[in-house]
Design a protein around this motif. Sequence first.
Motif, PDB file in Angstrom:
ATOM      1  N   ARG A 145       0.801  -1.227   0.000  1.00  0.00           N
ATOM      2  CA  ARG A 145       0.000   0.000   0.000  1.00  0.00           C
ATOM      3  C   ARG A 145       0.835   1.279   0.000  1.00  0.00           C
ATOM      4  O   ARG A 145       0.268   2.370   0.091  1.00  0.00           O
ATOM      5  N   ALA A 146       2.125   1.163  -0.099  1.00  0.00           N
ATOM      6  CA  ALA A 146       2.933   2.352  -0.352  1.00  0.00           C
ATOM      7  C   ALA A 146       2.901   2.548  -1.861  1.00  0.00           C
ATOM      8  O   ALA A 146       3.621   1.878  -2.601  1.00  0.00           O
ATOM      9  N   ALA A 147       2.045   3.423  -2.322  1.00  0.00           N
ATOM     10  CA  ALA A 147       1.800   3.539  -3.760  1.00  0.00           C
ATOM     11  C   ALA A 147       2.099   4.921  -4.328  1.00  0.00           C
ATOM     12  O   ALA A 147       2.355   5.047  -5.528  1.00  0.00           O
ATOM     13  N   ARG A 148       2.053   5.944  -3.497  1.00  0.00           N
ATOM     14  CA  ARG A 148       2.308   7.289  -4.003  1.00  0.00           C
ATOM     15  C   ARG A 148       3.760   7.432  -4.405  1.00  0.00           C
ATOM     16  O   ARG A 148       4.670   6.914  -3.736  1.00  0.00           O
ATOM     17  N   ARG A 149       3.996   8.137  -5.506  1.00  0.00           N
ATOM     18  CA  ARG A 149       5.357   8.278  -6.022  1.00  0.00           C
ATOM     19  C   ARG A 149       6.320   8.792  -4.955  1.00  0.00           C
ATOM     20  O   ARG A 149       7.438   8.279  -4.802  1.00  0.00           O
ATOM     21  N   GLU A 150       5.890   9.802  -4.204  1.00  0.00           N
ATOM     22  CA  GLU A 150       6.802  10.379  -3.220  1.00  0.00           C
ATOM     23  C   GLU A 150       7.147   9.381  -2.112  1.00  0.00           C
ATOM     24  O   GLU A 150       8.248   9.407  -1.557  1.00  0.00           O
ATOM     25  N   HIS A 151       6.208   8.480  -1.807  1.00  0.00           N
ATOM     26  CA  HIS A 151       6.486   7.465  -0.792  1.00  0.00           C
ATOM     27  C   HIS A 151       7.464   6.428  -1.334  1.00  0.00           C
ATOM     28  O   HIS A 151       8.391   5.998  -0.625  1.00  0.00           O
ATOM     29  N   VAL A 152       7.262   6.019  -2.571  1.00  0.00           N
ATOM     30  CA  VAL A 152       8.167   5.046  -3.177  1.00  0.00           C
ATOM     31  C   VAL A 152       9.571   5.639  -3.279  1.00  0.00           C
ATOM     32  O   VAL A 152      10.570   4.981  -2.957  1.00  0.00           O
ATOM     33  N   GLU A 153       9.652   6.868  -3.719  1.00  0.00           N
ATOM     34  CA  GLU A 153      10.954   7.527  -3.838  1.00  0.00           C
ATOM     35  C   GLU A 153      11.656   7.607  -2.485  1.00  0.00           C
ATOM     36  O   GLU A 153      12.866   7.368  -2.375  1.00  0.00           O
ATOM     37  N   ALA A 154      10.904   7.929  -1.446  1.00  0.00           N
ATOM     38  CA  ALA A 154      11.492   8.050  -0.111  1.00  0.00           C
ATOM     39  C   ALA A 154      11.974   6.696   0.399  1.00  0.00           C
ATOM     40  O   ALA A 154      13.049   6.595   1.006  1.00  0.00           O
ATOM     41  N   LEU A 155      11.190   5.658   0.155  1.00  0.00           N
ATOM     42  CA  LEU A 155      11.577   4.318   0.597  1.00  0.00           C
ATOM     43  C   LEU A 155      12.882   3.889  -0.068  1.00  0.00           C
ATOM     44  O   LEU A 155      13.798   3.386   0.591  1.00  0.00           O
ATOM     45  N   VAL A 156      12.980   4.074  -1.373  1.00  0.00           N
ATOM     46  CA  VAL A 156      14.198   3.680  -2.087  1.00  0.00           C
ATOM     47  C   VAL A 156      15.370   4.538  -1.651  1.00  0.00           C
ATOM     48  O   VAL A 156      16.496   4.043  -1.463  1.00  0.00           O
ATOM     49  N   SER A 157      15.146   5.821  -1.442  1.00  0.00           N
ATOM     50  CA  SER A 157      16.211   6.720  -1.013  1.00  0.00           C
ATOM     51  C   SER A 157      16.765   6.321   0.346  1.00  0.00           C
ATOM     52  O   SER A 157      17.978   6.324   0.574  1.00  0.00           O
TER      53      SER A 157
END
Length: 261
Positions: A184-196
């Motif tokens: 459920r982490a689907a928003r682009r900014e959330h995905v970017e933050a997770l990978v970062s």
Amino acid sequence: MTDLAAKAQTLLDLHRAPELLVLANAWDVVSARAVAAVEGTKAIATPSHGIAATFGYEDGEQIPLDLHLDMVARIAADVALPVTMDFEGGYGDAGETTCRAIAAGAVGGNLEDGLKPLEESVAAVEASLRAARDAGVPGFVLNARTDAFTKAPAGQDPADTLAEAITRCKAYLEVGAPVVFVPRAARREHVEALVSELGRGVVTLISIPGVSLPTRELEALGVARVSTGPFTQRVALTALQDATAELLAGGVLPPGTRPLN
């Protein structure tokens, strides 16, 4: 190296590759065959929800573990590809359940934390990894799942939800989990933050119809893997229900139906 150990290493390598690993979940033998036959399919994932529903059970460890494992074993015996199992919260004993999953032919598994106390969740991850090593499958791909998003309290600040997910994922990676799952982490900014925060090639996600980013974009962002959970089964059931409605309305079955079984 045993066949299972080799398959586990193959699955681990697929996660570490720069290309996104796309897993369309299969819930029984015939669906696994259909998925495996698609060019480009490199592994098979099984959904706890989908297997439970197949036998009339609700999700959430309601299906008896023996029955769940029996279906996983049937799938693993039928397809040549690596198979990863969703063993939910570990059925009360993450280590023992990991051993039984390996005995059934699985070389990877999802283990969810249910937002239990972090120390307890970390211990479960360690138990699963230790059990895999003891079983002679050190490359077992434990996909350590946090339910920070799925169980976030209503009204919680999304920034706090993201921070909780990152804290938990870091803890699981630190004790050896090769990948971490943030459904459920689907928003682009959330995905970017997770990978970062966690690194490229370690974050795994679920594809949610009408919500998730396209797989090509997830690959560009550095996500390791995307799976489909119960949604591929829902795609199949939607097609079945729509075809039934068309027949009852006086029509015919879809003319493009292929003989896949």
